[in-house]
Design a protein around this motif. Sequence first.
Motif, short mmCIF file in Angstrom:
data_model
loop_
_atom_site.label_atom_id
_atom_site.label_comp_id
_atom_site.label_asym_id
_atom_site.label_seq_id
_atom_site.Cartn_x
_atom_site.Cartn_y
_atom_site.Cartn_z
N HIS A 186 -14.76 12.95 4.85
CA HIS A 186 -13.35 13.36 5.10
C HIS A 186 -12.56 13.34 3.76
CE1 HIS A 186 -12.98 8.91 4.56
NE2 HIS A 186 -11.66 9.29 4.35
N TYR A 187 -13.28 13.11 2.66
CA TYR A 187 -12.32 13.26 1.49
C TYR A 187 -12.16 14.63 1.25
CZ TYR A 187 -11.35 8.81 -0.23
OH TYR A 187 -10.80 7.29 -0.19
N LEU A 188 -13.02 15.62 1.78
CA LEU A 188 -12.90 17.21 1.40
C LEU A 188 -11.82 17.50 2.17
CD1 LEU A 188 -16.42 18.21 1.19
CD2 LEU A 188 -14.70 17.74 -0.64
N ASP A 230 -21.75 3.66 0.37
CA ASP A 230 -20.59 3.92 1.04
C ASP A 230 -19.39 4.83 0.54
OD1 ASP A 230 -18.92 3.09 3.60
OD2 ASP A 230 -17.59 2.12 2.23
N MET A 231 -19.13 4.78 -0.92
CA MET A 231 -18.20 5.52 -1.39
C MET A 231 -18.81 6.65 -2.38
SD MET A 231 -15.40 4.54 0.07
CE MET A 231 -14.06 5.12 -0.87
N VAL A 232 -19.63 6.10 -3.39
CA VAL A 232 -20.12 6.97 -4.30
C VAL A 232 -21.21 8.19 -4.19
CG1 VAL A 232 -21.28 7.03 -6.73
CG2 VAL A 232 -19.83 4.93 -5.93
N ASN A 259 -21.05 9.76 -1.58
CA ASN A 259 -20.40 10.82 -1.13
C ASN A 259 -19.07 11.24 -1.61
OD1 ASN A 259 -19.14 8.64 0.41
ND2 ASN A 259 -21.06 8.18 1.23
N HIS A 260 -18.08 10.27 -1.27
CA HIS A 260 -16.65 10.79 -1.53
C HIS A 260 -16.37 10.72 -3.05
CE1 HIS A 260 -15.95 9.48 2.40
NE2 HIS A 260 -15.88 8.22 2.30
N ILE A 261 -16.98 9.92 -3.95
CA ILE A 261 -16.62 10.42 -5.23
C ILE A 261 -17.42 11.32 -5.79
CG2 ILE A 261 -17.06 8.93 -7.63
CD1 ILE A 261 -15.73 6.49 -6.43
N GLY A 315 -13.79 0.26 -5.31
CA GLY A 315 -13.93 -1.02 -4.86
C GLY A 315 -12.90 -1.58 -3.66
N LYS A 316 -13.11 -2.50 -2.98
CA LYS A 316 -12.54 -3.18 -2.26
C LYS A 316 -11.76 -4.33 -2.29
CE LYS A 316 -14.78 -1.20 1.62
NZ LYS A 316 -14.02 0.20 2.41
N ARG A 317 -10.74 -4.50 -1.87
CA ARG A 317 -9.90 -5.65 -2.22
C ARG A 317 -9.53 -5.72 -3.84
NH1 ARG A 317 -7.26 -7.46 1.87
NH2 ARG A 317 -8.28 -8.91 3.20
N ALA A 355 -4.54 -2.60 -5.64
CA ALA A 355 -3.82 -1.58 -5.03
C ALA A 355 -4.57 -0.49 -4.08
CB ALA A 355 -2.69 -0.79 -5.90
N ARG A 356 -3.87 0.01 -3.26
CA ARG A 356 -4.72 1.27 -2.63
C ARG A 356 -4.23 2.49 -3.50
NH1 ARG A 356 -3.55 5.11 1.88
NH2 ARG A 356 -5.68 5.88 2.47
N THR A 357 -5.18 3.06 -4.32
CA THR A 357 -4.62 4.16 -4.88
C THR A 357 -6.15 4.78 -5.33
OG1 THR A 357 -4.06 4.89 -7.29
CG2 THR A 357 -4.56 2.45 -6.94
C1 BG6 Z 1 -15.04 5.56 4.34
C2 BG6 Z 1 -15.80 4.14 4.03
O1 BG6 Z 1 -15.95 6.40 4.38
O2 BG6 Z 1 -14.13 5.56 3.66
C3 BG6 Z 1 -15.02 2.99 3.83
O3 BG6 Z 1 -16.78 3.94 4.75
C4 BG6 Z 1 -13.62 3.36 3.26
O4 BG6 Z 1 -15.32 1.85 3.55
C5 BG6 Z 1 -12.85 4.69 3.75
O5 BG6 Z 1 -12.54 2.47 3.49
C6 BG6 Z 1 -11.80 5.20 2.85
O6 BG6 Z 1 -11.10 6.20 3.15
P1 BG6 Z 1 -9.54 6.48 2.90
O7 BG6 Z 1 -9.55 7.73 3.57
O8 BG6 Z 1 -8.97 5.43 3.59
O9 BG6 Z 1 -9.67 6.57 1.47
#
Ligand code: BG6
Length: 492
Positions: free
Chosen positions: A180-182, A237-239, A241-243, A340-342, A345-347
């Motif tokens: 979904h990052y794409l 979970d994140m690297v 794929n998304h990263i 990372g989690k927690r 900030a969300r950034t």
């Molecule tokens: C998901 C992970 O793919 O992406 C989650 O499984 C993560 O752990 C989420 O919280 C983050 O997505 P977004 O769009 O909120 O940055």
Amino acid sequence: MSSRTIQVSPFDLVVFGGTGDLAARKLLPAMFQRDRAGQLPDEGRIIGVSRKPLGDEGYLAFVRKALGDHVKPADLEAEAVTRFLARIHFCSVDVTGEAGWAELASLLSTGAEHVRAFYFAVTPDLFAPISQRIKQFGLVTPQSRVVVEKPLGKDGESAAEVNAAVACVFEESQVFRIDHYLGKETVQNLMALRFANRMFEPLWNSTHIDHIQITVAEDLGVGERGGYYDTSGAVRDMVQNHILQLLCLTAMEPPDAFEADSVRDEKLKVLKALKHINDRNAEHTTVRGQYRSGSVAGQPTPGYLEDIRQEESDTETFVAIRAEIANWRWAGVPFFLRTGKRLAARTSEIVVNFRPISHSIFDHTAGRISQNRLVIRLQPDEGMTLEVMIKDPGPGGMRLRSIPLDMSFAETFGVSNPDAYERLLMDVIRGNQTLFMRHDEVAAAWRWVDPILAAWSHNAQRVHHYAAGTWGPSASVALIERDGRTWLEDAE
Ligand code: BG6
């Protein structure tokens, strides 16, 4: 600002896992928003599939609740909701057995010539049985596609099995692997920035770029997903794929066209060129972390072990990696990846740090000349900042300072960006695979990630604890500082 909305072709979107969390939080709200925007044709149906014996009425109640919970109240105009609910159907199917498939086949037969998108919003162990039943009941038409969600395996081997199970039934051109990052607007903007402007591409290489940071930080913990997360961890979970996808789009060569295989060929080359991290160098190039209790936005928050209700766990909720791409363009430029989690900030951002100027004509009274920096912000406030040096205004002589040329997309365009799933679901129906991963990309990403996980296990690499609400363990600061660089939030 208005944007053109072109209707998609008539379709049936069949959601396996139709009563699940993904359907409620993302898929149904996204389709609702596209309906509001006028993008869905009258002959567009959404068919929820689940083992639950709900019936159409029961499912409509589920959809109503999902919209109520996950769509802004102001967007829930009565007319739009009524129109959307008229598209909803439900089929109770035992996906590993026989019950319900004939009913699903009969429902689908009324739109046989329509685009047919099967969305597997279920755990990957169900991909094979569902694919097999779809084949057995003759549900694959030339206009069919299948959408699969991560986790696509937990390592290269299991990912290959998942890919193979789906490939027995669907051609690669029918398989849409979602990251979904794409679908995020700024991620696509990265391609616009690089390939629709003259000024960046000539500088986009090791001659002019010192290093790149990619950070995806979340302030939330693992929430109710502890069961899944504890078997996964931040790398899977994140690297994986998304990263890595962000890294690919940042580092790839210009594709010959903005077309699925051209873009994916270039991303694949980046993945193949990533220098391997293994037992020998993992200790120096990676940091694992796990959050302990702390405070996020002034609120006390529990630690990971409390969140997952376990006495102990070695799973990383934070990772920092110093990656390198061994090719002509990027040789010697470190890419610092971090998620990372927690965290504080969300950034999420990509920070491109340029090299210092080659020679300064100014004397020491002008002050320090900072390196130019381009920050591409994915969230929360999507936009870009280019930090440039200027003369401090006023008659006080030549004093220099760095100022941000700032662009916030929300401010500039006066609209908030659509959720990534809106764009991606429309692409599935349109049959455009550009923003979806090809099987060889997934495999190449695992080929880089597997040895990191193996090295951690062979070396019993330590998990550093960090307090919730911070930027991760101090070892992550040490990782980048060993290279003489600093994370953006620590930079002056
Ligand atoms: C998901 C992970 O793919 O992406 C989650 O499984 C993560 O752990 C989420 O919280 C983050 O997505 P977004 O769009 O909120 O940055």
